[in-house]
Motif scaffolding. Structure first.
Motif, PDB file in Angstrom:
ATOM      1  N   ILE A   4      22.461  43.430  34.674  1.00 15.89           N
ATOM      2  CA  ILE A   4      21.783  42.161  34.397  1.00 15.89           C
ATOM      3  C   ILE A   4      20.364  42.436  33.907  1.00 15.89           C
ATOM      4  O   ILE A   4      19.659  43.293  34.445  1.00 15.89           O
ATOM      5  CB  ILE A   4      21.746  41.279  35.658  1.00 15.89           C
ATOM      6  N   VAL A   5      19.970  41.708  32.904  1.00 24.63           N
ATOM      7  CA  VAL A   5      18.605  41.776  32.384  1.00 24.63           C
ATOM      8  C   VAL A   5      17.861  40.527  32.821  1.00 24.63           C
ATOM      9  O   VAL A   5      18.289  39.403  32.530  1.00 24.63           O
ATOM     10  CB  VAL A   5      18.586  41.885  30.845  1.00 24.63           C
ATOM     11  N   SER A   6      16.762  40.704  33.532  1.00 20.15           N
ATOM     12  CA  SER A   6      15.910  39.586  33.928  1.00 20.15           C
ATOM     13  C   SER A   6      14.845  39.381  32.859  1.00 20.15           C
ATOM     14  O   SER A   6      14.014  40.263  32.631  1.00 20.15           O
ATOM     15  CB  SER A   6      15.243  39.871  35.278  1.00 20.15           C
ATOM     16  N   ILE A   7      14.881  38.221  32.209  1.00 18.20           N
ATOM     17  CA  ILE A   7      13.931  37.916  31.136  1.00 18.20           C
ATOM     18  C   ILE A   7      12.840  37.018  31.706  1.00 18.20           C
ATOM     19  O   ILE A   7      13.108  35.889  32.137  1.00 18.20           O
ATOM     20  CB  ILE A   7      14.638  37.223  29.958  1.00 18.20           C
ATOM     21  N   ILE A   8      11.627  37.519  31.728  1.00 19.03           N
ATOM     22  CA  ILE A   8      10.497  36.814  32.342  1.00 19.03           C
ATOM     23  C   ILE A   8       9.684  36.110  31.267  1.00 19.03           C
ATOM     24  O   ILE A   8       9.208  36.744  30.314  1.00 19.03           O
ATOM     25  CB  ILE A   8       9.620  37.796  33.123  1.00 19.03           C
ATOM     26  N   VAL A   9       9.535  34.785  31.426  1.00 21.75           N
ATOM     27  CA  VAL A   9       8.842  33.967  30.427  1.00 21.75           C
ATOM     28  C   VAL A   9       7.693  33.213  31.102  1.00 21.75           C
ATOM     29  O   VAL A   9       7.917  32.204  31.772  1.00 21.75           O
ATOM     30  CB  VAL A   9       9.797  32.954  29.762  1.00 21.75           C
ATOM     31  N   PRO A  10       6.450  33.679  30.966  1.00 26.33           N
ATOM     32  CA  PRO A  10       5.311  32.904  31.470  1.00 26.33           C
ATOM     33  C   PRO A  10       5.165  31.619  30.647  1.00 26.33           C
ATOM     34  O   PRO A  10       5.272  31.650  29.423  1.00 26.33           O
ATOM     35  CB  PRO A  10       4.116  33.837  31.249  1.00 26.33           C
ATOM     36  N   VAL A  11       4.925  30.514  31.314  1.00 26.55           N
ATOM     37  CA  VAL A  11       4.832  29.220  30.640  1.00 26.55           C
ATOM     38  C   VAL A  11       3.524  28.544  31.034  1.00 26.55           C
ATOM     39  O   VAL A  11       3.252  28.343  32.227  1.00 26.55           O
ATOM     40  CB  VAL A  11       6.021  28.303  31.016  1.00 26.55           C
ATOM     41  N   HIS A  12       2.710  28.212  30.032  1.00 26.03           N
ATOM     42  CA  HIS A  12       1.465  27.481  30.300  1.00 26.03           C
ATOM     43  C   HIS A  12       1.192  26.526  29.146  1.00 26.03           C
ATOM     44  O   HIS A  12       0.986  26.954  28.008  1.00 26.03           O
ATOM     45  CB  HIS A  12       0.283  28.455  30.468  1.00 26.03           C
ATOM     46  N   ASN A  13       1.239  25.238  29.439  1.00 27.52           N
ATOM     47  CA  ASN A  13       1.027  24.194  28.426  1.00 27.52           C
ATOM     48  C   ASN A  13       1.851  24.464  27.170  1.00 27.52           C
ATOM     49  O   ASN A  13       1.354  24.454  26.044  1.00 27.52           O
ATOM     50  CB  ASN A  13      -0.458  24.093  28.071  1.00 27.52           C
ATOM     51  N   SER A  14       3.143  24.693  27.392  1.00 29.11           N
ATOM     52  CA  SER A  14       4.042  25.087  26.305  1.00 29.11           C
ATOM     53  C   SER A  14       5.053  23.998  25.936  1.00 29.11           C
ATOM     54  O   SER A  14       6.043  24.269  25.255  1.00 29.11           O
ATOM     55  CB  SER A  14       4.803  26.359  26.697  1.00 29.11           C
ATOM     56  N   ALA A  15       4.831  22.777  26.392  1.00 28.33           N
ATOM     57  CA  ALA A  15       5.811  21.715  26.196  1.00 28.33           C
ATOM     58  C   ALA A  15       6.167  21.495  24.736  1.00 28.33           C
ATOM     59  O   ALA A  15       7.304  21.163  24.408  1.00 28.33           O
ATOM     60  CB  ALA A  15       5.292  20.415  26.809  1.00 28.33           C
ATOM     61  N   ALA A  16       5.206  21.703  23.851  1.00 25.19           N
ATOM     62  CA  ALA A  16       5.414  21.395  22.433  1.00 25.19           C
ATOM     63  C   ALA A  16       6.329  22.392  21.736  1.00 25.19           C
ATOM     64  O   ALA A  16       6.905  22.071  20.691  1.00 25.19           O
ATOM     65  CB  ALA A  16       4.071  21.323  21.713  1.00 25.19           C
ATOM     66  N   TYR A  17       6.477  23.595  22.292  1.00 25.68           N
ATOM     67  CA  TYR A  17       7.223  24.613  21.553  1.00 25.68           C
ATOM     68  C   TYR A  17       8.148  25.498  22.388  1.00 25.68           C
ATOM     69  O   TYR A  17       8.867  26.329  21.841  1.00 25.68           O
ATOM     70  CB  TYR A  17       6.242  25.529  20.782  1.00 25.68           C
ATOM     71  N   MET A  18       8.206  25.335  23.700  1.00 29.43           N
ATOM     72  CA  MET A  18       8.997  26.247  24.516  1.00 29.43           C
ATOM     73  C   MET A  18      10.508  26.074  24.311  1.00 29.43           C
ATOM     74  O   MET A  18      11.274  26.990  24.581  1.00 29.43           O
ATOM     75  CB  MET A  18       8.636  26.113  25.992  1.00 29.43           C
ATOM     76  N   LYS A  19      10.941  24.907  23.834  1.00 30.88           N
ATOM     77  CA  LYS A  19      12.374  24.700  23.597  1.00 30.88           C
ATOM     78  C   LYS A  19      12.909  25.722  22.602  1.00 30.88           C
ATOM     79  O   LYS A  19      14.001  26.270  22.783  1.00 30.88           O
ATOM     80  CB  LYS A  19      12.612  23.284  23.080  1.00 30.88           C
TER      81      LYS A  19
END
Length: 343
Positions: A4-19
């Motif tokens: 299994i590969v754990s993909i770590i995605v930090p998210v900060h004020n990313s509502a406009a483009y994280m999709k």
């Protein structure tokens, strides 16, 4: 069972483009993944979006942190990862469908003794307007020994974490973390610490472009004033120089050119338009930078390589010697071009 590969995605004020980012991970052709969305200190709908993804996709876990910082979020993700491998993605970037699978294949091809990494491109926003592409050479796979690490760095492939695959056991056993005190260069320091700990023989490089680094306003982050710039550069220099010295890797022109570029950026950063320092304080700060013994060694080495007495007059408390060296390099390039035309 597949690793299994754990993909770590930090998210900060990313509502406009994280999709765009998360959807590219869900569509990965390597299915044995978990996606850790680590939201930290957002003031928009970012965490709500993370929760929505968690509800509809069983491979996604959403976390909320009050403390800000991409390094803190990544460290938290590594502590909570369940996979045998760890990969990183920034929430405003996106991956090609084979990104994860190709990295796992490279890990297996290198028989767990070479650090797997892939090529990437810079794109403008999400219009897929390609700004620049980065790979090692024009063939599918490259096996590069550790003694040639400076060549990998010169191709801009060493100083990021999102084009690589890491073993979680190495990270945990040697307590390797992202430096939370750095706002610049933490990826490079992490990679050097990881290579030092795991004893990899070199790199196995998938030269396909598998990761998309989206500029999307990052120019302002690159060009803005940083009050810790000099400290960050010192940390990067010490980590890289120390790694090469420990491994008996010669610090050649590639290293000194990179180091000179970093210090040049430090000096220019002091006079950034976004700085609120007085002219006197800016001068005093750059005067201290010019006295840094690391810079003295850099100037001396570049002077030797170029055949000019760069160290002479270095302590004149002016930038004249740096400017002269810069113009000397430009002059050499102009002469070389003219010679090629004449031939």
């Amino acid at each position: 069972m597949k690793d299994i590969v754990s993909i770590i995605v930090p998210v900060h004020n990313s509502a406009a483009y994280m999709k765009h980012c998360v959807d590219s991970l869900i569509r990965q052709t390597y299915p044995h993944i978990e996606i850790l969305l680590i939201e930290n200190g957002s003031t928009d709908r970012s965490y709500r979006i993370c929760q929505e993804y968690e509800k509809k996709e069983h491979r996604i876990r959403a976390f909320h942190l009050d403390k800000l910082g991409v390094s803190h979020a990544r460290n938290y993700g590594m502590q909570n990862a369940c996979g045998q491998y760890i990969a990183f993605v920034d929430s405003d970037d996106y991956c090609e469908r084979d990104w994860c699978r190709r990295l796992v294949e490279a890990e297996e091809l290198g028989e767990h003794t070479y650090l797997p990494l892939c090529g990437y491109r810079k794109v403008r926003e999400y219009r897929q307007e390609i700004l620049q592409e980065y790979h090692y050479e024009h063939k599918k796979i490259s096996r590069v020994e550790l003694k040639d690490i400076l060549e990998v760095h010169d191709k801009s492939l060493l100083n990021t974490v999102w084009n690589k695959l890491y073993q979680k056991s190495v990270i945990m056993d040697y307590r390797i973390e992202m430096s939370e005190e750095l706002s610049l260069g933490e990826d490079l320091v992490f990679n050097l610490n990881y290579l030092d700990a795991c004893g990899r023989q070199g790199f196995i490089i998938q030269n396909q472009i598998l990761y998309n680094y989206v500029r999307n306003g990052k120019e302002s982050l690159d060009n803005g004033y940083r009050d810790d710039y000099h400290y960050a550069v010192q940390r990067m220099y010490d980590a890289f120089y120390g790694f090469c010295e420990k491994r008996s890797i010669e610090t050649n022109k590639v290293f000194w050119k990179w180091a000179m570029w970093m210090y040049d950026e430090v000096l220019c950063n002091t006079y950034s338009q976004s700085s609120r320092q007085s002219a006197w304080r800016r001068y005093r700060f750059n005067d201290r930078v010019m006295k840094d013994q690391r810079l003295a060694e850099i100037v001396k080495q570049i002077g030797r390589d170029n055949g000019v007495p760069a160290y002479v007059g270095y302590r004149s408390r002016s930038y004249a010697i740096l400017l002269l060296m810069r113009y000397y390099e430009r002059y050499k390039k102009i002469v070389k071009k003219r010679r090629n035309v004449d031939e």
